[in-house]
Write an enzyme that holds these catalytic residues in place. Structure first.
Site, mmCIF file in Angstrom:
data_model
loop_
_atom_site.group_PDB
_atom_site.id
_atom_site.type_symbol
_atom_site.label_atom_id
_atom_site.label_comp_id
_atom_site.label_asym_id
_atom_site.label_seq_id
_atom_site.Cartn_x
_atom_site.Cartn_y
_atom_site.Cartn_z
ATOM 1 N N LYS A 1 11.165 -7.271 5.001
ATOM 2 C CA LYS A 1 11.765 -7.316 6.342
ATOM 3 C C LYS A 1 13.294 -7.166 6.277
ATOM 4 O O LYS A 1 13.901 -6.546 7.150
ATOM 5 C CB LYS A 1 11.358 -8.605 7.063
ATOM 6 C CG LYS A 1 9.839 -8.722 7.303
ATOM 7 C CD LYS A 1 9.289 -7.562 8.144
ATOM 8 C CE LYS A 1 7.849 -7.737 8.528
ATOM 9 N NZ LYS A 1 7.309 -6.638 9.334
ATOM 10 N N SER B 1 11.150 -9.816 11.384
ATOM 11 C CA SER B 1 10.666 -11.203 11.295
ATOM 12 C C SER B 1 11.888 -12.094 11.241
ATOM 13 O O SER B 1 12.995 -11.631 10.905
ATOM 14 C CB SER B 1 9.855 -11.385 10.009
ATOM 15 O OG SER B 1 9.624 -12.752 9.743
ATOM 16 N N TYR C 1 7.744 -11.015 0.971
ATOM 17 C CA TYR C 1 7.620 -10.601 2.385
ATOM 18 C C TYR C 1 9.011 -10.510 3.030
ATOM 19 O O TYR C 1 9.335 -9.526 3.709
ATOM 20 C CB TYR C 1 6.743 -11.606 3.125
ATOM 21 C CG TYR C 1 6.595 -11.368 4.611
ATOM 22 C CD1 TYR C 1 5.775 -10.357 5.101
ATOM 23 C CD2 TYR C 1 7.264 -12.172 5.535
ATOM 24 C CE1 TYR C 1 5.628 -10.148 6.475
ATOM 25 C CE2 TYR C 1 7.124 -11.979 6.902
ATOM 26 C CZ TYR C 1 6.303 -10.967 7.368
ATOM 27 O OH TYR C 1 6.162 -10.767 8.728
ATOM 28 N N SER D 1 -4.417 -5.198 16.876
ATOM 29 C CA SER D 1 -4.469 -6.642 17.140
ATOM 30 C C SER D 1 -3.051 -7.197 17.268
ATOM 31 O O SER D 1 -2.069 -6.477 17.082
ATOM 32 C CB SER D 1 -5.214 -7.355 16.002
ATOM 33 O OG SER D 1 -4.595 -7.081 14.762
ATOM 34 N N THR E 1 -1.690 -14.866 15.064
ATOM 35 C CA THR E 1 -2.325 -13.532 15.000
ATOM 36 C C THR E 1 -3.232 -13.479 13.769
ATOM 37 O O THR E 1 -3.276 -14.412 12.975
ATOM 38 C CB THR E 1 -1.279 -12.398 14.849
ATOM 39 O OG1 THR E 1 -0.685 -12.526 13.549
ATOM 40 C CG2 THR E 1 -0.205 -12.430 15.913
HETATM 41 N N1 LIG Z 1 2.339 -13.325 13.077
HETATM 42 C C1 LIG Z 1 3.565 -13.731 12.742
HETATM 43 O O1 LIG Z 1 3.809 -14.946 12.603
HETATM 44 C C2 LIG Z 1 4.667 -12.731 12.550
HETATM 45 C C3 LIG Z 1 5.992 -13.207 12.506
HETATM 46 C C4 LIG Z 1 7.016 -12.286 12.306
HETATM 47 C C5 LIG Z 1 6.744 -10.944 12.161
HETATM 48 N N2 LIG Z 1 5.441 -10.519 12.197
HETATM 49 C C6 LIG Z 1 5.206 -9.082 12.018
HETATM 50 O O2 LIG Z 1 4.509 -8.600 13.149
HETATM 51 C C7 LIG Z 1 3.851 -7.387 12.808
HETATM 52 C C8 LIG Z 1 2.456 -7.394 13.416
HETATM 53 O O3 LIG Z 1 1.703 -8.431 12.812
HETATM 54 P P1 LIG Z 1 0.774 -9.427 13.642
HETATM 55 O O4 LIG Z 1 1.310 -10.793 13.430
HETATM 56 O O5 LIG Z 1 0.562 -8.928 15.022
HETATM 57 O O6 LIG Z 1 -0.580 -9.382 12.765
HETATM 58 P P2 LIG Z 1 -1.926 -8.538 12.916
HETATM 59 O O7 LIG Z 1 -2.639 -8.928 14.153
HETATM 60 O O8 LIG Z 1 -2.632 -8.714 11.610
HETATM 61 O O9 LIG Z 1 -1.406 -7.047 13.073
HETATM 62 C C9 LIG Z 1 -1.084 -6.240 11.979
HETATM 63 C C10 LIG Z 1 -1.351 -4.809 12.383
HETATM 64 O O10 LIG Z 1 -0.927 -3.946 11.323
HETATM 65 C C11 LIG Z 1 -1.963 -3.019 11.097
HETATM 66 N N3 LIG Z 1 -1.982 -2.605 9.697
HETATM 67 C C12 LIG Z 1 -1.914 -3.373 8.589
HETATM 68 N N4 LIG Z 1 -2.015 -2.616 7.484
HETATM 69 C C13 LIG Z 1 -2.171 -1.332 7.914
HETATM 70 C C14 LIG Z 1 -2.354 -0.099 7.251
HETATM 71 N N5 LIG Z 1 -2.402 -0.007 5.914
HETATM 72 N N6 LIG Z 1 -2.478 1.017 8.013
HETATM 73 C C15 LIG Z 1 -2.445 0.963 9.372
HETATM 74 N N7 LIG Z 1 -2.272 -0.189 10.047
HETATM 75 C C16 LIG Z 1 -2.141 -1.321 9.323
HETATM 76 C C17 LIG Z 1 -3.260 -3.755 11.452
HETATM 77 O O11 LIG Z 1 -4.256 -2.818 11.847
HETATM 78 P P3 LIG Z 1 -5.614 -2.563 11.017
HETATM 79 O O12 LIG Z 1 -5.995 -3.863 10.358
HETATM 80 O O13 LIG Z 1 -6.574 -2.101 12.065
HETATM 81 O O14 LIG Z 1 -5.247 -1.499 10.067
HETATM 82 C C18 LIG Z 1 -2.822 -4.568 12.658
HETATM 83 O O15 LIG Z 1 -2.952 -3.818 13.841
HETATM 84 C C19 LIG Z 1 3.890 -7.289 11.281
HETATM 85 O O16 LIG Z 1 4.860 -6.350 10.900
HETATM 86 C C20 LIG Z 1 4.311 -8.688 10.853
HETATM 87 O O17 LIG Z 1 4.990 -8.671 9.631
HETATM 88 C C21 LIG Z 1 4.404 -11.376 12.411
#
Ligand SMILES: NC(=O)c1ccc[n+]([C@@H]2O[C@H](COP(=O)([O-])OP(=O)(O)OC[C@H]3O[C@@H](n4cnc5c(N)ncnc54)[C@H](OP(=O)(O)O)[C@@H]3O)[C@@H](O)[C@H]2O)c1
Length: 238
Positions: free
Chosen positions: A154, A137, A150, A15, A185
């Site tokens: 990072k 991040s 968190y 996702s 997300t």
């Molecule tokens: N959204 C924001 O505002 C934001 C901002 C800055 C940085 N980020 C970073 O972006 C990255 C992606 O996050 P996102 O925002 O795209 O959220 P997301 O849609 O929740 O994606 C997180 C992904 O990590 C996987 N994941 C989590 N725990 C896992 C585990 N134990 N084993 C394998 N896969 C795992 C999830 O897959 P499954 O659930 O299928 O395991 C999912 O595909 C993260 O590192 C987050 O810290 C996000």
């Protein structure tokens, strides 16, 4: 720079940002290995994206990062790009934070990420080239009240990436940390964005905005390094 025919491993590809990166890279002719726990979703994505293979599993299992790299080599015969993106968030005040959930976050955001980062760098050294992208991040360089746990995970990624960049300078191995601000997300499903943060941001980033930045980094000529790229909603005050 064309990416056609290259092979990318993307963690957290079920996702959000990881899936958007998979779609963007696939559109450039990149072959994929997609990782995440939700196997059925991964299979669905792979049916849509040509030359892609699903490798479901928990990234916090110490064997998973090794298995992912092996899958890429078995399925596609090479590995050029690793997008270390899987992550989760848990924060809170001293009173409300759940330390067990903090530790679970550290196992994914730091321990599993470090394993994958070192394995990717070793593989890239063996073949003489490669590009590691870390989804860090904006909290990889800043902190916010109640978000220190968190942010700490990072900051750890940023520190390791910077040290490895210094170690690898002069080689054909690149490391880039992408530092997004607020992206809509599933990340915020279990940990909603605080209303006071949300009220200022009329237009958060979409996962595709971040994938565009990843593509920009990957397409630079060989002599150009982009160690870190921050990408924020225009109205995010942080
Ligand atoms: N959204 C924001 O505002 C934001 C901002 C800055 C940085 N980020 C970073 O972006 C990255 C992606 O996050 P996102 O925002 O795209 O959220 P997301 O849609 O929740 O994606 C997180 C992904 O990590 C996987 N994941 C989590 N725990 C896992 C585990 N134990 N084993 C394998 N896969 C795992 C999830 O897959 P499954 O659930 O299928 O395991 C999912 O595909 C993260 O590192 C987050 O810290 C996000």
């Amino acid at each position: 720079m064309s990416l056609e025919g290259q092979v990318a491993l993307i963690t957290g590809a079920t996702s959000g940002i990881g899936l958007a990166c998979a779609e963007a890279l696939s559109a450039q002719g990149v072959k994929l290995v997609l990782s995440g726990r939700r196997g059925e979703l991964l299979e669905e994505h792979c049916r849509r994206l040509p030359n892609s293979v699903a490798s479901p599993g928990d990234i916090a299992d110490p064997q998973t990062p090794t298995a992912l790299i092996a899958t890429a080599l078995e399925a596609h015969g090479r590995l050029d790009i690793v997008i270390n993106n899987a992550g989760l968030i848990h924060n809170g005040s001293i009173d409300e934070i759940d330390v067990e959930r903090v530790c679970a976050m550290v196992r994914v955001n730091v321990e599993a990420a470090f394993r994958l980062i070192y394995l990717a760098c070793k593989h890239f050294q063996d073949v003489g080239r490669g590009h590691l992208i870390n989804t860090s991040s904006v909290l990889g360089t800043k902190v916010r009240e109640q978000a220190g746990a968190y942010a700490g995970t990072k900051h750890a990624i940023e520190a390791l990436a910077e040290a490895l960049r210094l170690e690898l300078a002069g080689s054909e191995i690149k490391i880039t940390c992408i530092e997004p601000g607020l992206v809509v997300t599933d990340l915020h499903r279990d940990y909603p964005v605080r209303p006071e943060v949300m009220q200022d941001i009329a237009h958060p980033l979409a996962p595709a905005d971040v994938a565009d930045v990843v593509l920009f980094a990957l397409r630079q000529p060989a002599h150009v390094a982009l160690p870190r790229l921050m990408v924020l909603p225009q109205d995010q005050k942080i």
